[in-house]
Design a protein around this motif. Structure first.
Motif, PDB file in Angstrom:
ATOM      1  N   LEU A 152      16.331  15.618  27.601  1.00 14.46           N
ATOM      2  CA  LEU A 152      16.907  15.268  28.897  1.00 14.46           C
ATOM      3  C   LEU A 152      18.181  16.069  29.122  1.00 14.46           C
ATOM      4  O   LEU A 152      18.979  16.258  28.203  1.00 14.46           O
ATOM      5  N   ARG A 203      24.564  11.377  25.712  1.00 14.73           N
ATOM      6  CA  ARG A 203      23.759  12.590  25.483  1.00 14.73           C
ATOM      7  C   ARG A 203      24.417  13.504  24.454  1.00 14.73           C
ATOM      8  O   ARG A 203      23.729  14.258  23.780  1.00 14.73           O
ATOM      9  N   LEU A 237      10.001   9.108  34.793  1.00 12.46           N
ATOM     10  CA  LEU A 237      10.579   8.793  33.494  1.00 12.46           C
ATOM     11  C   LEU A 237      10.149   7.386  33.075  1.00 12.46           C
ATOM     12  O   LEU A 237      10.443   6.414  33.766  1.00 12.46           O
ATOM     13  N   VAL A 253      13.388   6.434  27.502  1.00 12.44           N
ATOM     14  CA  VAL A 253      14.430   7.316  26.993  1.00 12.44           C
ATOM     15  C   VAL A 253      14.634   6.965  25.524  1.00 12.44           C
ATOM     16  O   VAL A 253      14.680   5.780  25.164  1.00 12.44           O
ATOM     17  N   ILE A 279      17.759   8.733  34.533  1.00 13.50           N
ATOM     18  CA  ILE A 279      18.128   7.927  33.367  1.00 13.50           C
ATOM     19  C   ILE A 279      18.926   6.712  33.832  1.00 13.50           C
ATOM     20  O   ILE A 279      18.679   5.587  33.392  1.00 13.50           O
ATOM     21  N   GLY A 311      13.242  12.277  27.019  1.00 10.97           N
ATOM     22  CA  GLY A 311      12.542  11.411  27.947  1.00 10.97           C
ATOM     23  C   GLY A 311      11.048  11.514  27.747  1.00 10.97           C
ATOM     24  O   GLY A 311      10.528  12.564  27.362  1.00 10.97           O
ATOM     25  N   TYR A 319      17.907  13.815  22.484  1.00 14.83           N
ATOM     26  CA  TYR A 319      18.058  12.832  23.559  1.00 14.83           C
ATOM     27  C   TYR A 319      16.959  13.167  24.553  1.00 14.83           C
ATOM     28  O   TYR A 319      17.061  14.131  25.304  1.00 14.83           O
TER      29      TYR A 319
END
Length: 173
Positions: free
Chosen positions: A15, A50, A73, A76, A23, A66, A64
């Protein structure tokens, strides 16, 4: 590690800054998490998360990422490999979109991830959840995690550390 191999059910990618709005929308739709793990999510807190690294790790260890269906999305995950040791992977954050909760989506994603990590030679997965959050506790216990006996006082809440052993010799397919 090739994160695209973590699951065949979803498209997985790191991401980036341009994903922060998606997010944020996913996280903000899960207020129970932030009741137990304050403060509430902000776009700035996502940007910090992140980049956050545990001691002794590098950005090569951090993913980090998705999980997507098309452009949507679905989940996460903040995964740090080789932490706290070289045989362990650490989930710093995992959240499934509200629309996908209760459908087995989160369990499918983590199960797929665990199979891949096991195939790479990892023998355990660790994570922490905010003490008192029944949703998190139930989810992780359902997925085979047990308490380690380690707790960490974070000021606003207590983190309960859980671990799952990945069994050697198990097929990774």
């Amino acid at each position: 590690m090739d994160i695209t191999q973590l699951t065949s059910q979803y498209t997985v990618r790191e991401l980036a800054t341009e994903d922060i709005e998606q997010i944020y929308e996913l996280a903000a739709a899960n207020p129970l998490y932030y009741q137990h793990c304050p403060p509430p999510v902000t776009r700035e807190s996502i940007q910090r998360d992140r980049k956050a690294l545990p001691p002794g790790t590098t950005y090569d260890d951090k993913h980090y990422m998705g999980f997507f269906t098309g452009e949507k999305l679905v989940a996460v995950m903040d995964l740090i490999v080789n932490y706290p040791d070289r045989h362990t992977a650490f989930i710093g954050f995992f959240m499934v979109s509200r629309e996908e909760q209760g459908k087995g989506t989160g369990s499918q994603i983590v199960s797929d991830c665990f199979r891949y990590l096991q195939a790479l030679g990892y023998t355990s997965i660790r994570l922490g959840y905010a003490k008192g959050n029944p949703q998190s506790k139930a989810f992780w216990e359902k997925n085979g995690f047990v308490e380690t006996g380690i707790t960490v006082d974070n000021g606003d809440y207590t983190v309960v550390v859980l671990q799952k052993t990945l069994h050697a010799g198990k097929k990774s397919g």
